[in-house]
Design a protein around this motif. Structure first.
Motif, PDB file in Angstrom:
ATOM      1  N   GLN A  46       0.855  -1.182   0.000  1.00  0.00           N
ATOM      2  CA  GLN A  46       0.000   0.000   0.000  1.00  0.00           C
ATOM      3  C   GLN A  46       0.895   1.238   0.000  1.00  0.00           C
ATOM      4  OE1 GLN A  46      -2.242  -0.975   3.610  1.00  0.00           O
ATOM      5  NE2 GLN A  46      -4.039  -1.261   2.312  1.00  0.00           N
ATOM      6  N   PRO A  47       1.178   1.780  -1.176  1.00  0.00           N
ATOM      7  CA  PRO A  47       2.139   2.884  -1.242  1.00  0.00           C
ATOM      8  C   PRO A  47       1.694   4.131  -0.483  1.00  0.00           C
ATOM      9  CG  PRO A  47       1.065   2.550  -3.361  1.00  0.00           C
ATOM     10  CD  PRO A  47       0.631   1.424  -2.476  1.00  0.00           C
ATOM     11  N   ASP A  48       0.384   4.360  -0.353  1.00  0.00           N
ATOM     12  CA  ASP A  48      -0.085   5.560   0.338  1.00  0.00           C
ATOM     13  C   ASP A  48       0.237   5.532   1.831  1.00  0.00           C
ATOM     14  OD1 ASP A  48      -1.952   3.423   0.321  1.00  0.00           O
ATOM     15  OD2 ASP A  48      -3.491   4.750   1.122  1.00  0.00           O
ATOM     16  N   SER A  49       0.339   4.333   2.431  1.00  0.00           N
ATOM     17  CA  SER A  49       0.646   4.234   3.859  1.00  0.00           C
ATOM     18  C   SER A  49       2.038   3.650   4.114  1.00  0.00           C
ATOM     19  CB  SER A  49      -0.400   3.379   4.566  1.00  0.00           C
ATOM     20  OG  SER A  49      -0.334   2.050   4.109  1.00  0.00           O
ATOM     21  N   ALA A  50       2.754   3.287   3.048  1.00  0.00           N
ATOM     22  CA  ALA A  50       4.090   2.667   3.158  1.00  0.00           C
ATOM     23  C   ALA A  50       4.045   1.413   4.024  1.00  0.00           C
ATOM     24  CB  ALA A  50       5.121   3.658   3.668  1.00  0.00           C
ATOM     25  N   ARG A  51       2.975   0.634   3.869  1.00  0.00           N
ATOM     26  CA  ARG A  51       2.797  -0.616   4.610  1.00  0.00           C
ATOM     27  C   ARG A  51       2.309  -1.693   3.652  1.00  0.00           C
ATOM     28  NH1 ARG A  51       0.506   3.321   8.081  1.00  0.00           N
ATOM     29  NH2 ARG A  51       1.439   3.340  10.151  1.00  0.00           N
ATOM     30  N   PHE A  52       2.430  -2.932   4.094  1.00  0.00           N
ATOM     31  CA  PHE A  52       1.813  -4.045   3.395  1.00  0.00           C
ATOM     32  C   PHE A  52       0.504  -4.369   4.101  1.00  0.00           C
ATOM     33  CE2 PHE A  52       6.157  -4.629   2.105  1.00  0.00           C
ATOM     34  CZ  PHE A  52       6.065  -5.130   0.830  1.00  0.00           C
ATOM     35  N   GLU A  53      -0.518  -4.687   3.336  1.00  0.00           N
ATOM     36  CA  GLU A  53      -1.750  -5.197   3.917  1.00  0.00           C
ATOM     37  C   GLU A  53      -1.740  -6.700   3.719  1.00  0.00           C
ATOM     38  OE1 GLU A  53      -6.211  -3.832   3.810  1.00  0.00           O
ATOM     39  OE2 GLU A  53      -5.755  -5.043   2.039  1.00  0.00           O
ATOM     40  N   LEU A  54      -1.954  -7.445   4.795  1.00  0.00           N
ATOM     41  CA  LEU A  54      -1.992  -8.902   4.731  1.00  0.00           C
ATOM     42  C   LEU A  54      -3.411  -9.357   5.013  1.00  0.00           C
ATOM     43  CD1 LEU A  54       1.024  -8.158   5.313  1.00  0.00           C
ATOM     44  CD2 LEU A  54       1.215 -10.375   6.348  1.00  0.00           C
ATOM     45  N   LYS A  55      -3.941 -10.189   4.133  1.00  0.00           N
ATOM     46  CA  LYS A  55      -5.267 -10.769   4.322  1.00  0.00           C
ATOM     47  C   LYS A  55      -5.101 -12.270   4.411  1.00  0.00           C
ATOM     48  CE  LYS A  55      -8.058  -7.299   2.002  1.00  0.00           C
ATOM     49  NZ  LYS A  55      -9.072  -7.039   0.984  1.00  0.00           N
ATOM     50  N   MET A  56      -5.564 -12.837   5.513  1.00  0.00           N
ATOM     51  CA  MET A  56      -5.487 -14.278   5.737  1.00  0.00           C
ATOM     52  C   MET A  56      -6.857 -14.878   5.456  1.00  0.00           C
ATOM     53  SD  MET A  56      -3.387 -16.700   6.951  1.00  0.00           S
ATOM     54  CE  MET A  56      -2.285 -15.985   8.139  1.00  0.00           C
ATOM     55  N   TYR A  57      -6.852 -15.985   4.704  1.00  0.00           N
ATOM     56  CA  TYR A  57      -8.100 -16.653   4.337  1.00  0.00           C
ATOM     57  C   TYR A  57      -8.042 -18.120   4.752  1.00  0.00           C
ATOM     58  CZ  TYR A  57      -8.840 -12.746   1.116  1.00  0.00           C
ATOM     59  OH  TYR A  57      -9.011 -11.504   0.566  1.00  0.00           O
ATOM     60  N   ASN A  58      -9.208 -18.680   5.102  1.00  0.00           N
ATOM     61  CA  ASN A  58      -9.351 -20.123   5.217  1.00  0.00           C
ATOM     62  C   ASN A  58     -10.407 -20.540   4.196  1.00  0.00           C
ATOM     63  OD1 ASN A  58     -11.886 -19.588   6.315  1.00  0.00           O
ATOM     64  ND2 ASN A  58     -11.313 -20.139   8.392  1.00  0.00           N
ATOM     65  N   LYS A  59     -10.893 -21.756   4.260  1.00  0.00           N
ATOM     66  CA  LYS A  59     -11.846 -22.228   3.249  1.00  0.00           C
ATOM     67  C   LYS A  59     -13.181 -21.497   3.305  1.00  0.00           C
ATOM     68  CE  LYS A  59      -9.576 -26.586   2.865  1.00  0.00           C
ATOM     69  NZ  LYS A  59      -9.427 -27.932   3.276  1.00  0.00           N
ATOM     70  N   LYS A  60     -13.488 -20.866   4.444  1.00  0.00           N
ATOM     71  CA  LYS A  60     -14.762 -20.161   4.591  1.00  0.00           C
ATOM     72  C   LYS A  60     -14.657 -18.687   4.246  1.00  0.00           C
ATOM     73  CE  LYS A  60     -16.656 -23.283   8.003  1.00  0.00           C
ATOM     74  NZ  LYS A  60     -17.262 -23.421   9.321  1.00  0.00           N
ATOM     75  N   GLY A  61     -13.454 -18.195   4.041  1.00  0.00           N
ATOM     76  CA  GLY A  61     -13.291 -16.784   3.682  1.00  0.00           C
ATOM     77  C   GLY A  61     -12.205 -16.122   4.505  1.00  0.00           C
ATOM     78  N   VAL A  62     -12.256 -14.801   4.541  1.00  0.00           N
ATOM     79  CA  VAL A  62     -11.232 -14.025   5.217  1.00  0.00           C
ATOM     80  C   VAL A  62     -11.324 -14.223   6.728  1.00  0.00           C
ATOM     81  CG1 VAL A  62     -12.590 -11.892   5.367  1.00  0.00           C
ATOM     82  CG2 VAL A  62     -10.113 -11.764   5.267  1.00  0.00           C
ATOM     83  N   THR A  63     -10.173 -14.374   7.381  1.00  0.00           N
ATOM     84  CA  THR A  63     -10.136 -14.531   8.838  1.00  0.00           C
ATOM     85  C   THR A  63      -9.497 -13.323   9.518  1.00  0.00           C
ATOM     86  OG1 THR A  63      -8.025 -15.719   8.793  1.00  0.00           O
ATOM     87  CG2 THR A  63     -10.036 -17.049   8.726  1.00  0.00           C
ATOM     88  N   THR A  64      -8.450 -12.753   8.914  1.00  0.00           N
ATOM     89  CA  THR A  64      -7.806 -11.569   9.480  1.00  0.00           C
ATOM     90  C   THR A  64      -7.313 -10.656   8.363  1.00  0.00           C
ATOM     91  OG1 THR A  64      -5.694 -12.741   9.641  1.00  0.00           O
ATOM     92  CG2 THR A  64      -7.012 -12.632  11.648  1.00  0.00           C
ATOM     93  N   VAL A  65      -7.260  -9.381   8.684  1.00  0.00           N
ATOM     94  CA  VAL A  65      -6.696  -8.370   7.792  1.00  0.00           C
ATOM     95  C   VAL A  65      -5.865  -7.456   8.674  1.00  0.00           C
ATOM     96  CG1 VAL A  65      -7.177  -6.461   6.219  1.00  0.00           C
ATOM     97  CG2 VAL A  65      -8.733  -8.421   6.293  1.00  0.00           C
ATOM     98  N   TYR A  66      -4.602  -7.238   8.301  1.00  0.00           N
ATOM     99  CA  TYR A  66      -3.776  -6.347   9.104  1.00  0.00           C
ATOM    100  C   TYR A  66      -2.677  -5.740   8.270  1.00  0.00           C
ATOM    101  CZ  TYR A  66      -0.957 -10.637   9.713  1.00  0.00           C
ATOM    102  OH  TYR A  66      -0.241 -11.780   9.516  1.00  0.00           O
ATOM    103  N   GLN A  67      -2.051  -4.696   8.830  1.00  0.00           N
ATOM    104  CA  GLN A  67      -0.974  -3.986   8.154  1.00  0.00           C
ATOM    105  C   GLN A  67       0.341  -4.271   8.857  1.00  0.00           C
ATOM    106  OE1 GLN A  67      -2.644   0.013   8.483  1.00  0.00           O
ATOM    107  NE2 GLN A  67      -2.729   0.083   6.256  1.00  0.00           N
ATOM    108  N   VAL A  68       1.394  -4.394   8.062  1.00  0.00           N
ATOM    109  CA  VAL A  68       2.738  -4.577   8.599  1.00  0.00           C
ATOM    110  C   VAL A  68       3.699  -3.647   7.870  1.00  0.00           C
ATOM    111  CG1 VAL A  68       2.370  -6.991   9.272  1.00  0.00           C
ATOM    112  CG2 VAL A  68       3.322  -6.481   7.029  1.00  0.00           C
ATOM    113  N   ILE A  69       4.795  -3.316   8.550  1.00  0.00           N
ATOM    114  CA  ILE A  69       5.838  -2.517   7.907  1.00  0.00           C
ATOM    115  C   ILE A  69       7.011  -3.388   7.519  1.00  0.00           C
ATOM    116  CG2 ILE A  69       5.203  -0.300   8.910  1.00  0.00           C
ATOM    117  CD1 ILE A  69       7.307  -0.749  11.069  1.00  0.00           C
TER     118      ILE A  69
END
Length: 158
Positions: A46-69
């Motif tokens: 995500q260039p606007d925030s200078a972070r990566f967005e990580l989305k974790m999924y299992n078979k039912k869909g998204v479980t977590t969404v978070y930002q890391v540097i």
């Protein structure tokens, strides 16, 4: 000639800005081939925030969404959301340099607020818990670590 170089540079910058990577993980969150995975994670810059967005999924869909540097050490910095299997929000909190910082909101599967805590640099400042009928209830810690005879918190996997 200069126009071609500028155009090439623009295309390169745009492709890097929209770059994403998929990582396949087993139940212990170790990298595995896609056919042996229990989860997968999409990492997007995500260039606007200078972070990566990580989305974790299992078979039912998204479980977590978070930002890391830092994607190697996964230093959280920014928002963190976790979801129930019914896609309802479970927790929303913010991190600063891998420490809880700001308000933490917890929800029941129904969407009713379960708790609101305030953290500063990973230290709880105040907190309040609610029952399923939105009434005040006894406060309990968000996360209680196990204690061992050695006095150290040790990681283990089942």
């Amino acid at each position: 000639m200069l126009k071609n170089r500028l155009l090439l540079l623009f295309i390169l910058v745009c492709s890097l800005a929209s770059a994403q990577d998929t990582v396949w993980l087993d139940y212990d969150y170790r990298r595995v081939p896609s056919d042996k995975s229990a989860y997968y994670q999409i990492r997007k810059w995500q260039p606007d925030s200078a972070r990566f967005e990580l989305k974790m999924y299992n078979k039912k869909g998204v479980t977590t969404v978070y930002q890391v540097i830092d994607t190697i050490q996964e230093i959280r910095d920014g928002y963190y959301l976790s979801f129930y299997d019914n896609h309802q929000l479970n927790y929303y909190m913010t991190y600063k340099q891998n420490k809880k910082h700001g308000k933490l909101y917890g929800y029941y599967k129904s969407g009713i607020t379960r708790r609101i805590d305030l953290y500063q640099h990973d230290t709880l400042v105040s907190g309040k818990c609610f029952g399923v009928r939105r009434q005040d209830t006894t406060y309990f810690d968000y996360l209680i670590y196990p204690k061992f005879k050695t006095g150290k918190i040790e990681e283990f996997s089942a």
